[in-house]
Design an enzyme around this catalytic site. Structure first.
Site, short mmCIF file in Angstrom:
data_model
loop_
_atom_site.label_atom_id
_atom_site.label_comp_id
_atom_site.label_asym_id
_atom_site.label_seq_id
_atom_site.Cartn_x
_atom_site.Cartn_y
_atom_site.Cartn_z
N ASP A 119 56.95 23.08 41.46
CA ASP A 119 58.17 22.78 40.72
C ASP A 119 57.85 22.08 39.41
OD1 ASP A 119 58.11 19.80 41.21
OD2 ASP A 119 58.23 20.48 43.29
N GLU A 167 28.30 43.19 43.52
CA GLU A 167 29.55 42.39 43.48
C GLU A 167 29.37 41.17 42.59
OE1 GLU A 167 31.65 43.26 47.80
OE2 GLU A 167 29.97 41.87 47.72
#
Ligand code: GLA
Length: 730
Positions: free
Chosen positions: A531, A612
């Site tokens: 928030d 990777e």
């Protein structure tokens, strides 16, 4: 002047670049709302109509005039007890047992700059960037005074609202309900967009009509919650992503909240945003003041995209503080999904070595380093480094990590306590629980009474004792349960939920002051406290405990309506994903995580192949190249993950010169036989020529926006693309 008061008509006019807000003190001293929306000229009090409405009473001041009713007139701050039967912004329980507060205008003040709120997060602005309007209202019988505060940020089309309630009467009063903002619409049909969810699936988009009756969203959990985010959009029926009028209400608060929407008997719409009224009975002694946290209002007639970009700018430039407010953050490698509780100092150092080799800037030691914590059943509250587990002191560990050229960060959960902890044995009275009752457990933990200063001060001392042991450059502040058992030994239970949040803010403020260069990332089981209140202290917040790239598309889509990419913590995690079991390519995981300004990894690189690892290096280089654009550019949603076959979004630099488009194909039914998808871009300069250097192609901005780019058709699950565009002039 953004704020004007007309002495003769008693009308306040608040103007921003593109919007107007008006209210009026009427003949009886009531403050009536007149208008909010696209910029208009002249006084808007002609909109008010007066009719003899059945069963809608009239204040005594109106005498024989039955056409004047608070039940029908639009109001700025409606209170209970004045004959308005709609939802109230303020409910006061008086010393004489009545529930009534009849607020009338006393005075007002207009000043340069934006008001601030002591002890609360709030939008900030320079003296020349904002103006403040403060209107004083009073209930002459009880002596309750209400100051309505308006902050107008003209250039940003932002108006903030907060309220200070004080008791100047002779008896205590109880504030039973307090909103900080009310929007009354005289006419029209509206939808409300809100963002609902749950742990590991936060902020899903929901749009529904505001029909007759009232509905609410909110939180009673002590935190703003995974379930409902404290920010809503009120949209005209025909408003879309790119066009039409819509209003935002974003609460700058991290605790329980209440948003109510209501269409009344005269087809008028009211929306309120403020503190949750359940579990809230805030006693105001004589002289005491309650500040209701602020709501940030915005109106856009450019659809949701226009609204989002205004909020993004407001949060980035006027809410996030500290060194990392707007600059690129370190790319981090977090130990949580790599090891969970199963680590020691060697394993953390190994992570740091891998990080150094991959070009990752920082290693974060997550949960499990303190007390005797080997799982989530013990030790919260015992903030002492488990040197036995680490095999060294924290200082030594950090030095080893720093010597590899890697920064160090650490996880904390200051508000919590395990029953199995030294702290709980020593200070059982610091735990929030109701005497004589068994508490509600969650993750087998309890909550410390952060409304009490001695509890906060003790924990602050303990945490600083840890942070001072070495060069800690980042803290992840977690909160892993909702609050229940509302009770405090020090204050009435009705004050606890709000005073608890004030306590958290005070703690964070002290932490920022003591460690100004430290980056604090907010977290609450992922995005349970995502928030605007937290963003004042923590410029990035872990968006969700769900790191699955496909689910993240939805979570990050919902998050983007109010909160800028710079606030979003997003990591590449292992495949198969630990929350969903889905295996998504490393490339797509990278593209999705790069939508966040808090980019990082949440896996054990030791388990990756050489190929990777090379890809990770490329991802980091790509992220670092585009971080400034992602952090400060305008953001556009190009499709919806809920309805479209691909999810796409883009960032465009403020001057339109540079853009990065990201696309993930989410639905494939046979590669070559699929209809071709064209992604239409936004926010570009129409007449400029953009180059996609990788593809060796050039396009006009107008073409990219009107006709779009055809997306490749490729075999594989959820293939993704990043398209970088630059204006060329040659
Ligand atoms: C929460 C956080 C996770 C992790 C764990 C540790 O769930 O969201 O990222 O830190 O706590 O217990």
């Amino acid at each position: 002047m953004a704020i004007n008061y007309h002495e003769t008509s008693h009308i306040f006019i608040l103007n921003t670049k593109n919007t107007t807000y008006q209210m009026k003190v009427d003949a009886f001293g009531f403050l009536l709302h007149l208008y909010y929306g696209a910029g208009v000229s002249g006084s808007m009090d002609y909109l008010l109509t007066y009719l003899d409405r059945g069963f809608s009473g009239n204040p005594a001041d109106a005498g024989m005039d039955r056409t004047y009713s608070m039940d029908a007139l639009p109001q700025e701050y409606p209170t209970q007890g004045t004959g308005d039967y709609r939802s109230s912004a303020l409910v006061i329980h008086n010393g004489d047992g009545s529930d009534c507060c009849d607020l009338r205008y006393v005075s007002h003040e207009i000043r340069e700059g934006k008001y601030d709120l002591v002890g609360l997060p709030a939008v900030f602005a320079g003296e020349d960037e904002a103006q403040t309007l403060e209107i004083l209202l009073e209930d002459s019988v009880s002596g309750v005074r209400v100051r309505l505060l308006y902050g107008v940020l003209e250039e940003l089309d932002i108006i903030t609202r907060s309220v200070k309630i004080s008791n100047l009467g002779s008896e205590d009063v109880i504030v039973e309900k307090a909103a900080c903002a009310c929007l009354d619409f005289l006419s029209g049909s509206y939808d409300m967009v809100n963002f609902y969810g749950r742990h590991v699936m936060e902020r899903s988009f929901q749009r529904r009509e505001i029909v007759h009756g009232a509905f609410t969203i909110g939180s009673r959990r002590g935190a703003s919650s995974h379930q409902y985010n404290p920010a809503v959009i009120i949209a005209r029926k025909d408003t879309t992503e790119d066009a039409g009028g819509c209003y935002g209400m974003m609460f700058v608060y991290s605790g329980s909240f209440l948003c109510e929407a209501e269409k009344d008997q005269f087809d008028q719409t009211r929306v309120l945003m403020g503190l949750q009224s359940d579990l809230f009975h805030y006693t105001l002694e004589r002289g005491e003041v309650l500040t209701v946290p602020e709501t940030v209002l915005c109106y856009s007639d450019e659809g949701f995209a226009g609204l989002s970009n205004r909020y993004h700018r407001c949060i980035r430039e006027h809410l996030c503080r500290g060194k990392y407010g707007q600059i690129p953050r370190p790319v981090l490698l977090n130990s949580w999904e790599a090891f969970y509780f199963d680590f020691n100092g060697e394993k953390i150092c190994k992570l740091a070595e891998e990080a150094a080799a991959l070009g990752i800037d920082m290693v974060v030691m997550d949960d499990g380093w303190f007390g005797k914590r080997e799982d989530d059943n013990s030790s919260l509250g015992d903030w002492q480094v488990n040197e036995e587990k680490l095999g060294c002191t924290l200082g030594e560990l950090i030095e080893r990590i720093n010597s590899l050229g890697v920064k160090f960060g650490i996880w904390i959960e200051p508000e919590m306590i395990s029953e199995d902890s030294e702290l709980c044995r020593t200070h059982p009275e610091w735990v929030m629980r109701i005497p004589g009752r068994k508490p509600v457990y969650a993750r087998n933990q309890l909550v410390l009474d952060f409304s009490r200063s001695e509890v906060r001060d003790y924990i602050f001392g303990q945490i600083c004792g840890v942070l001072d042991q070495g060069n800690v450059e980042y803290v992840k502040w977690d909160m892993n349960r909702s609050i229940s058992d509302i009770y405090s030994q020090e204050r009435s239970a009705g004050k606890v939920t709000h005073d608890y949040v004030l306590g958290v803010y005070e703690f964070l403020e002290k932490l920022m002051a003591r460690y100004p260069d430290m980056l604090i990332e907010g977290c609450c089981g992922g995005g349970g406290r995502f928030d605007a209140g937290m963003m004042y202290y923590t410029p990035q917040i872990w968006c969700s405990d769900n790191t699955d790239a496909l689910d993240r598309l939805k979570i990050q889509y919902g998050t983007s309506f109010f909160y800028p990419a710079s606030t979003v913590g997003a990591h590449v995690s292992a495949a198969p994903n630990h929350q969903t079991g889905r295996s998504i390519s490393l490339h797509t995981r990278g593209v999705v995580a790069m939508a966040g300004g808090g980019f990082g990894y949440e896996l054990d690189p030791d388990k990756m192949t050489a190929a990777e690892k090379n890809e990770v290096r490329e991802q980091i280089a790509q992220y670092k190249k585009y971080a400034p654009l992602l952090l400060t550019g305008d953001y556009y949603r190009l499709s919806s993950p809920f309805t479209d076959v691909y999810t796409a979004w883009m960032s465009v630099s403020q001057d339109g010169g540079e853009a990065l488009v990201s696309v993930v194909m989410t639905l494939q039914n046979g590669t070559n036989n699929m209809p071709t998808s064209y992604v239409k871009l936004k926010g570009l300069c129409r007449d400029a020529v953009y180059e996609d250097r990788k593809a060796g192609r050039r396009y006009y901005g107008s073409a990219l926006m009107e006709a779009g780019l055809p997306l490749p058709s490729e075999l594989g699950e959820y293939p993704s693309y990043q398209i970088a565009l630059n204006i060329v002039t040659d």
